[in-house]
Design a protein around this motif. Structure first.
Motif, short mmCIF file in Angstrom:
data_model
loop_
_atom_site.label_atom_id
_atom_site.label_comp_id
_atom_site.label_asym_id
_atom_site.label_seq_id
_atom_site.Cartn_x
_atom_site.Cartn_y
_atom_site.Cartn_z
N THR A 20 0.85 -1.19 0.00
CA THR A 20 0.00 0.00 0.00
C THR A 20 0.89 1.24 0.00
N THR A 21 0.59 2.17 -0.88
CA THR A 21 1.34 3.42 -0.95
C THR A 21 0.91 4.35 0.18
N PRO A 22 1.71 5.39 0.46
CA PRO A 22 1.30 6.35 1.50
C PRO A 22 -0.04 7.03 1.21
N GLU A 23 -0.43 7.07 -0.08
CA GLU A 23 -1.71 7.68 -0.44
C GLU A 23 -2.88 6.72 -0.24
N GLY A 24 -2.60 5.48 0.18
CA GLY A 24 -3.66 4.52 0.44
C GLY A 24 -3.99 3.62 -0.74
N GLN A 25 -3.23 3.71 -1.83
CA GLN A 25 -3.49 2.86 -2.99
C GLN A 25 -2.89 1.47 -2.76
N ARG A 26 -3.70 0.43 -2.89
CA ARG A 26 -3.24 -0.95 -2.69
C ARG A 26 -2.94 -1.57 -4.05
N LEU A 27 -1.76 -2.17 -4.17
CA LEU A 27 -1.32 -2.74 -5.44
C LEU A 27 -0.77 -4.14 -5.21
N GLU A 28 -0.87 -4.97 -6.25
CA GLU A 28 -0.30 -6.30 -6.22
C GLU A 28 0.59 -6.49 -7.44
N PHE A 29 1.62 -7.33 -7.30
CA PHE A 29 2.50 -7.63 -8.43
C PHE A 29 3.15 -8.99 -8.19
N LEU A 30 3.72 -9.55 -9.26
CA LEU A 30 4.43 -10.82 -9.20
C LEU A 30 5.93 -10.57 -9.17
N GLY A 31 6.62 -11.20 -8.24
CA GLY A 31 8.06 -11.07 -8.16
C GLY A 31 8.78 -12.04 -9.08
N LEU A 32 10.10 -12.03 -8.97
CA LEU A 32 10.94 -12.89 -9.79
C LEU A 32 10.76 -14.35 -9.40
N GLY A 33 10.74 -15.24 -10.39
CA GLY A 33 10.60 -16.66 -10.11
C GLY A 33 11.69 -17.18 -9.19
N GLY A 34 11.31 -17.88 -8.13
CA GLY A 34 12.27 -18.39 -7.16
C GLY A 34 12.60 -17.44 -6.05
N SER A 35 12.17 -16.17 -6.15
CA SER A 35 12.47 -15.19 -5.11
C SER A 35 11.55 -15.41 -3.90
N ARG A 36 12.12 -15.22 -2.71
CA ARG A 36 11.39 -15.33 -1.43
C ARG A 36 10.74 -16.69 -1.27
N SER A 37 11.34 -17.73 -1.81
CA SER A 37 10.73 -19.06 -1.79
C SER A 37 10.66 -19.66 -0.39
N GLY A 38 11.46 -19.16 0.55
CA GLY A 38 11.46 -19.74 1.88
C GLY A 38 10.49 -19.09 2.85
N LEU A 39 9.71 -18.11 2.39
CA LEU A 39 8.82 -17.39 3.29
C LEU A 39 7.43 -18.02 3.32
N ALA A 40 6.77 -17.85 4.43
CA ALA A 40 5.39 -18.33 4.57
C ALA A 40 4.43 -17.25 4.09
N VAL A 41 3.27 -17.67 3.65
CA VAL A 41 2.26 -16.72 3.19
C VAL A 41 1.89 -15.79 4.35
N GLY A 42 1.82 -14.50 4.04
CA GLY A 42 1.54 -13.49 5.06
C GLY A 42 2.77 -12.81 5.61
#
Length: 320
Positions: free
Chosen positions: A112-134
């Motif tokens: 979320t930007t400081p103006e309150g806009q919520r955005l989603e995007f896809l990261g690089l394949g294999g990036s952050r693979s060890g993290l849990a959802v959330g």
């Protein structure tokens, strides 16, 4: 970001072009040297090939690092949340040369930007693979165009530069070994009296070394006392050898961590062992020669440089 992707593609093209040019120039240089009767023809060909391969890779790595710095300067940070993973497309998997074209999992991140806009995007394949959802994920985005965002981890920003840099460092280290070896054999030929002016074969170089050895000193009146071995260099040598022997089995058997963390520890232990051997050898020679500065061995130093480079990169991958 488009700049990172475009620069990464260009850098890979430079590297493959360098390999092709190196095969042509290295083969030509070695062939001409062999035709002229130079016994160092193979060494020359390999040195030219590795120079042509390493210089474009190292240049591409520097350019990618410069673009990564520019991306950081032109974006603003934000804290995102990992929503889940989505498989990358088959074309992306093939382009990334994954085994069997098997797709990696791309993280879907929301912020979320400081103006309150919520955005989603896809990261690089294999990036952050060890993290849990959330989990919380670092994000950077262009303030004027917040839809242009990326996961601000080491793999996304610095991974391509590190990979090309590793390739270039390895190739240039090999070229340095070959070129300095050729220079050393040339010095032996120049110093040896009565040897042919053409490049020498191995047997001729051995004979030349015997010719340039100093004349035997007269036997001392009293039995020579061998110099005492420096206890510091001896202890450091034993510790370094032990570290090298245990560098792989101990972390693999006892560490309960992610694979990249184990790799980082293994490479760091090997680097420390090689540096210890270099210092121990320098201390031993200094003690034997009465304080004369010792020459640093080239090949162990280059190996330590390469292993240290890989260890640093693997550790940064785990910290991202």
């Amino acid at each position: 970001m488009e700049a990172l992707q475009d620069t990464g593609t260009q850098a890979q093209l430079w590297m493959w072009a360098g390999i092709g040019i190196g095969l042509l120039l290295g083969g030509a240089a070695g062939g001409i040297a062999a035709w002229l009767g130079d016994a160092r023809a193979l060494t020359l060909g390999l040195a030219v090939f590795q120079l042509c391969m390493g210089l474009p890779a190292a240049t591409g790595a520097l350019r990618l690092a410069q673009v990564a710095v520019q991306v950081q300067e032109q974006t603003v940070p934000a804290r995102g949340r990992l929503l889940g993973y989505e498989a990358e497309s088959a074309s992306e998997a093939q382009r990334r040369k994954r085994p069997g074209g098997r797709p990696a999992q791309r993280p879907r991140v929301a912020f979320t930007t400081p103006e309150g806009q919520r955005l989603e995007f896809l990261g690089l394949g294999g990036s952050r693979s060890g993290l849990a959802v959330g989990a919380e994920v670092p994000v950077r985005y262009v303030a004027a165009r917040p839809q242009e965002a990326l996961v601000a981890d080491f793999q996304t920003l610095w991974g391509p530069a590190w990979a090309l840099g590793a390739f270039g460092t390895f190739a240039l280290s090999g070229a340095a070994v070959f070129l300095l070896g050729m220079a050393g054999s040339g010095r032996v030929a120049a110093e040896a009296p009565g040897v042919p002016s053409r490049p020498m074969t191995k047997s001729e170089r051995r004979a030349a070394r015997k010719l340039v050895q100093p004349a035997a000193k007269p036997a001392p009146l009293s039995p020579a006392v061998p110099p005492a071995r420096d206890p510091l260099s001896r202890g450091l040598h034993l510790a370094s050898v032990g570290l090298l022997l245990l560098a792989v089995p101990l972390p693999v058997m006892w560490m309960r961590a992610r694979p990249m963390e184990v790799v980082a520890v293994v490479f760091a232990a090997i680097t420390a062992g090689l540096v210890g051997l270099i210092v121990a050898q320098a201390l031993a020679r200094r003690a034997a020669t009465g304080g004369e500065p010792a020459r640093w061995p080239l090949i162990p130093a280059l190996l330590a440089l390469n292993f240290g480079y890989f260890a640093l990169g693997a550790w940064l991958f785990t910290r991202a």
